[in-house]
Design a protein around this motif. Structure first.
Motif, mmCIF file in Angstrom:
data_model
loop_
_atom_site.group_PDB
_atom_site.id
_atom_site.type_symbol
_atom_site.label_atom_id
_atom_site.label_comp_id
_atom_site.label_asym_id
_atom_site.label_seq_id
_atom_site.Cartn_x
_atom_site.Cartn_y
_atom_site.Cartn_z
ATOM 1 N N GLU A 38 0.877 -1.342 -0.112
ATOM 2 C CA GLU A 38 0.110 -0.199 -0.184
ATOM 3 C C GLU A 38 0.980 1.345 -0.378
ATOM 4 O O GLU A 38 0.849 2.157 -0.940
ATOM 5 C CB GLU A 38 -1.165 0.260 1.203
ATOM 6 N N GLN A 39 2.374 0.863 0.544
ATOM 7 C CA GLN A 39 2.924 2.504 0.671
ATOM 8 C C GLN A 39 3.575 2.421 -0.812
ATOM 9 O O GLN A 39 4.061 3.826 -1.008
ATOM 10 C CB GLN A 39 3.760 2.217 2.054
ATOM 11 N N ALA A 40 3.742 1.163 -1.262
ATOM 12 C CA ALA A 40 4.040 1.300 -2.431
ATOM 13 C C ALA A 40 3.796 1.628 -3.422
ATOM 14 O O ALA A 40 4.436 3.107 -4.307
ATOM 15 C CB ALA A 40 4.946 0.161 -3.307
ATOM 16 N N GLU A 41 2.488 1.826 -3.379
ATOM 17 C CA GLU A 41 1.948 2.445 -4.572
ATOM 18 C C GLU A 41 1.630 3.823 -4.462
ATOM 19 O O GLU A 41 0.761 4.463 -4.942
ATOM 20 C CB GLU A 41 0.263 2.227 -4.046
ATOM 21 N N LYS A 42 1.989 4.634 -2.878
ATOM 22 C CA LYS A 42 1.410 6.143 -3.036
ATOM 23 C C LYS A 42 2.491 6.554 -3.784
ATOM 24 O O LYS A 42 3.728 6.233 -4.034
ATOM 25 C CB LYS A 42 2.022 6.230 -1.350
ATOM 26 N N GLU A 43 1.901 8.082 -4.177
ATOM 27 C CA GLU A 43 3.045 8.772 -4.991
ATOM 28 C C GLU A 43 4.149 9.567 -3.930
ATOM 29 O O GLU A 43 4.181 9.769 -2.846
ATOM 30 C CB GLU A 43 1.946 10.600 -4.821
ATOM 31 N N MET A 44 5.132 9.798 -4.478
ATOM 32 C CA MET A 44 6.792 9.514 -3.758
ATOM 33 C C MET A 44 6.858 11.779 -2.613
ATOM 34 O O MET A 44 5.656 12.323 -3.591
ATOM 35 C CB MET A 44 7.619 9.607 -4.429
ATOM 36 N N MET A 45 6.477 11.629 -1.739
ATOM 37 C CA MET A 45 6.342 12.779 -1.309
ATOM 38 C C MET A 45 8.194 14.020 -1.748
ATOM 39 O O MET A 45 8.719 13.688 -2.028
ATOM 40 C CB MET A 45 6.536 13.515 0.476
ATOM 41 N N THR A 46 7.506 15.165 -2.239
ATOM 42 C CA THR A 46 8.294 16.513 -3.138
ATOM 43 C C THR A 46 8.917 17.477 -1.522
ATOM 44 O O THR A 46 8.045 17.790 -0.503
ATOM 45 C CB THR A 46 7.595 17.013 -3.796
ATOM 46 N N PHE A 47 10.131 17.561 -1.439
ATOM 47 C CA PHE A 47 10.762 18.398 -0.372
ATOM 48 C C PHE A 47 11.784 19.707 -1.643
ATOM 49 O O PHE A 47 12.025 18.895 -2.144
ATOM 50 C CB PHE A 47 11.374 17.707 1.103
ATOM 51 N N SER A 48 12.209 20.656 -0.425
ATOM 52 C CA SER A 48 12.696 20.877 -1.167
ATOM 53 C C SER A 48 14.303 20.891 -1.058
ATOM 54 O O SER A 48 15.063 20.998 -2.241
ATOM 55 C CB SER A 48 13.483 22.965 -0.541
ATOM 56 N N LYS A 49 14.968 20.045 -0.254
ATOM 57 C CA LYS A 49 16.370 19.721 0.247
ATOM 58 C C LYS A 49 16.260 17.570 -0.003
ATOM 59 O O LYS A 49 14.792 17.302 0.618
ATOM 60 C CB LYS A 49 16.887 19.809 1.308
ATOM 61 N N LEU A 50 17.168 16.594 -0.448
ATOM 62 C CA LEU A 50 17.347 16.075 -0.757
ATOM 63 C C LEU A 50 17.118 15.023 1.472
ATOM 64 O O LEU A 50 16.337 14.028 1.235
ATOM 65 C CB LEU A 50 18.365 15.671 -1.431
ATOM 66 N N SER A 51 17.478 15.516 1.492
ATOM 67 C CA SER A 51 17.934 15.591 3.455
ATOM 68 C C SER A 51 16.525 15.247 3.455
ATOM 69 O O SER A 51 15.933 13.898 4.461
ATOM 70 C CB SER A 51 19.102 16.150 4.233
#
Length: 829
Positions: free
Chosen positions: A758-771
């Motif tokens: 279920e987690q794998a089907e979610k969209e990846m979250m976007t952040f300003s920094k890679l960390s």
């Protein structure tokens, strides 16, 4: 097996550290060190290599001629020349060696004579050492016990968690790697003496940067403790008191998160903590300079310059200052605070003309030595590193991570608002009528009380006149009022230091004891000074009388340093700039606070030393150390285990190490979060997990190496959680977790989530920094889940090429082997 591997790495780091810091200067500068005291030799050895390495490495790097082989030639060449000067090769030895190669001289006989020579040399050195420590063996023995205990305590974490304990260590690793590639100031101008030192360990002895950063702090803390001992020994009247203060420092528990953080930093290889020992040496040799006679002006100018450069106390003060500035600016600032107190306590000595001029010259020369490579780099267009701006933000109060100025402003505003509200309530209640119909005392105005029934003031003047012009105040009353205002302001500031300094760090009960001991120390010193001055004044004046009067002059220095550091810690609450982030001060402050606490013991020891019972002092010292250790445990104030900011599982570290050891260089790529990059950067390739997951959804994505290792956390870790160690009760207790409410764990219990389809089907979250993509637990869970699903699909498509290299309940490593002439299209899986 893991423990034995890391134990061997620890020994390698320790060997390289001792060779660079102690063996090399002892051999190369043997002529200068001959006949010097142990204190001078120790201080010389722990400052000169640091300053020389910093100057040579950075200077070569700035001019683009920094090569590992060149550093090795300089190091081993000077070492060999020093050995040859120490033991020159004689003609008879050359003949023996030539006869050995001709076959006319037996190798067994040569080795036997060499062994006997080495044996005689060791025996001679041992006899000299025994002679030099005669009468102080117990002090050195107890100091050794305390230092070894400290090394075990601060090294324990590296054997418990194999990852870096603090996020900044990754950045420092990259800067050291920049030196390996011949590039100093990799991200801008920054003090790099620690980086140069670890770089030298790498190029001279082959020690891995990862191992150096993992273990160096736990080893280097010995220099920190010995340097602190040398300064305290100079300030106390009995050497053993300094050992007792260190024993307390290593056993008494902490009562504030800032203190826990500051002590934990001593086990992380960071520039400030690497250089903390220099603050003690700066203070020590400034104090000695203030006791040294600089009145001799005989000889030519050249001789006076030579005398200036070879005067041991002045030289070591200069070198300690240069080392502190080359390692970290904060250390220099802390050394400045210590030196300010010492100078204030010895103002007459400081401002003697020739001494003051010599000290100014030493300061200027020390600063010049440290900043010269930085100045050259700046002149060539290299900008300052971003941490310089961070430090400025801390001072300005605009930093939200470590700076507390904004927090202090909010607290003070709330307190002021509450005070004004209370004042208004008191005024309102004062104007109310009592039940009997009479006004309260607060409702009666002072002008009404002073008026007579006929409208005149008591002195016969008109009341109206008093309303038109304020009464004149005499100069005496004006001075008295000013003194009262100053006293009130001082009391208010003292109250703030008490509340936001002593009480915040030590709680009210312990803070009261600290203040009591500080006041008692000053009172005892003042009483002794008066009595000693009166008695010695009646006797013949001389150096002995002066020594007797100054016997306990170190007490005001100890109290002054502890109070000044507390003021610096509470500076934001006093309306002062936060020159140093408060949590960085706590370890040094703790040491001097505990030194003040043992002052009564020092007085008692001196009193005993004047009697025939002085022979029991060595045994009393051993008993004192034992009592401190047992007493802190029995009283429930024994220290606790510290923590690392956990970033990955131990299994990931060991798998990475196994890969780098077994597979040829650059024949593999590790796909994982950023942490593995620093461990593998010298041997293989690394691909960011986020980059990998983004590109497998595209087309034409390949990785060029024969082996591909994909790391998957089956239980994604809560990144940088404060992970407290667990272990034997004799070393520490498990107690500091009670000060934390979130983002912490202890022992085998690690905060983590679970991967799922279920987690794998979610969209990846976007952040300003890679960390942030990796440090956010929800985002990390999604990434690890997608990586796991990709590995399962690839394994189903290529079951022969993909294998499980390692797996446990938390972590899994998949290995893909491919033909480098026909690479897999990874997105087709």
């Amino acid at each position: 097996m893991d423990t034995w591997y890391w134990a061997l790495e620890y020994v390698r780091v320790f060997f390289a550290y001792v060779m660079i810091l102690f063996v090399w200067p002892s051999v190369v500068f043997r002529d200068y060190l001959r006949g010097r005291s142990r204190t001078v030799r120790f201080a010389f050895c722990v400052t000169v290599p640091v300053v020389l390495l910093n100057t040579v490495v950075l200077s070569l790097g700035v001019f683009h001629i920094l090569y590992g082989w060149l550093i090795a030639v300089l190091f081993y060449g000077t070492l060999l020349l020093g050995l040859l000067r120490w033991h020159p090769v004689r003609r008879e030895q050359i003949k023996k060696i030539s006869r050995l190669f001709l076959g006319t001289y037996g190798i067994r006989l040569l080795l036997l004579r060499l062994r006997n020579r080495v044996k005689d040399g060791i025996g001679h050195v041992h006899a000299q050492f025994r002679q030099s420590i005669r009468g102080r063996r117990c002090v050195y023995l107890m100091l050794g016990v305390v230092v070894c205990f400290g090394m075990v305590y601060f090294s324990y974490g590296a054997f418990h968690d194999y990852s870096y304990g603090f996020g900044d260590m990754y950045r420092h690793h990259s800067w050291i790697y920049g030196l390996l590639n011949g590039t100093p100031f990799y991200e801008g101008i920054y003090p790099e003496a620690m980086h140069c030192f670890i770089y030298a360990m790498r190029v001279l002895f082959g020690v891995k940067i990862y191992s150096s950063q993992l273990f160096l702090a736990g080893i280097h803390v010995a220099v920190f403790l010995v340097s602190a001992y040398l300064l305290l020994k100079e300030l106390f009247a009995w050497d053993g008191t300094a050992v007792l203060a260190l024993a307390l420092f290593l056993t008494v528990d902490l009562l504030c998160i800032d203190e826990i953080f500051s002590m934990s930093r001593l086990q992380w290889t960071l520039p400030q903590e690497f250089g903390l020992y220099t603050q003690f040496l700066c203070a020590l040799f400034l104090l000695r300079c203030l006791k040294t006679d600089f009145s001799d002006r005989s000889g030519s100018r050249r001789e006076r310059i030579r005398k200036f450069l070879t005067e041991e106390n002045l030289l070591l003060f200069l070198l300690s200052l240069a080392a502190s500035l080359a390692i970290h600016f904060y250390v220099t600032m802390m050394a400045f605070f210590l030196c300010v107190v010492i100078a204030a306590c010895r103002l007459p000595s400081l401002f003697q003309k020739r001494r003051f001029v010599s000290l100014v010259k030493a300061v200027c020369l020390g600063v010049l030595i440290a900043v010269l490579p930085m100045g050259i780099a700046y002149a060539k267009g290299v900008p300052f590193q971003g941490s310089i701006g961070w430090a400025v933000n801390v001072i300005n109060g605009t930093d939200t991570a470590d700076g507390r100025t904004s927090q202090a402003e909010q607290i003070l505003e709330q307190a002021q608002t509450s005070s004004e509200q209370t004042s208004k309530e008191q005024t309102w209640s004062g104007e109310r009528m009592t039940e009997s119909g009479e006004t309260t005392e607060a409702a009666v105005q002072p002008t009404e009380q002073s008026h007579g029934g006929n409208g005149q003031t008591p002195d016969g003047g008109s009341a109206d006149a008093g309303q038109n012009s304020a009464p004149k105040q005499s100069a005496g009353n004006h001075m008295l009022a000013m003194a009262e205002r100053m006293a009130a302001s001082f009391a208010g500031k003292a109250q703030l230091v008490w509340k936001y300094g002593y009480v915040q760090l030590y709680r009210e009960n312990r803070a009261e004891w600290i203040v009591v001991f500080s006041g008692l120390a000053l009172i005892l010193w003042a009483v002794y000074r008066i009595l000693a001055g009166s008695i010695t004044g009646l006797l013949k004046k001389g150096s002995d009388s002066k020594k007797i009067r100054q016997l306990f002059d170190g007490y005001p220095v100890l109290v002054g340093i502890s109070v000044l550091l507390m003021i610096v810690y509470a500076a934001p609450f006093l309306g002062l700039p936060e020159l140093i982030a408060g949590s960085r001060l706590c370890s040094t402050e703790q040491l001097f606070i505990l030194a003040v606490v043992v002052i009564p013991v020092d007085l008692a020891a001196v009193a005993i030393a004047l009697t025939p019972g002085r022979r029991v002092l060595p045994l009393a010292l051993a008993a004192g150390v034992a009592v401190i250790y047992v007493g802190t445990r029995q009283l429930g104030i024994f220290h606790g285990y510290l923590y690392y900011e956990l970033t990955r599982y131990n299994a990931a570290v060991m798998v990475t190490q196994d890969i780098t050891d077994k597979f040829p260089e650059n024949s593999y790529t590790i796909v994982s979060t950023t942490d593995e990059l620093y461990q593998v950067i010298e041997q293989g390739r690394h691909e960011e997990l986020l980059t990998f997951l983004n590109r497998v959804n595209g087309s034409g994505y390949t990785l060029p190496t024969e082996y591909i290792f994909v790391y998957v956390e089956k239980r994604p870790i809560q990144y940088a959680q404060s992970h407290f160690f667990t272990g034997p009760d004799w070393l520490a207790e498990e107690k500091y977790t009670s000060y934390y409410t979130t983002y912490f764990s202890a022992g085998n219990s690690i905060n983590a989530s679970e991967i799922s389809r279920e987690q794998a089907e979610k969209e990846m979250m976007t952040f300003s920094k890679l960390s942030q993509t990796y440090s956010n637990l929800d985002s990390r869970t999604i990434l690890e889940s997608k990586a796991y699903e990709w590995c399962r699909k690839f394994e189903a498509s290529y079951p022969q090429e993909m294998k499980v290299y390692y797996e446990d309940e938390n972590f899994c490593c998949y290995m893909i082997r491919q033909n480098t002439y026909r690479l897999y299209q990874l997105e087709e899986s």
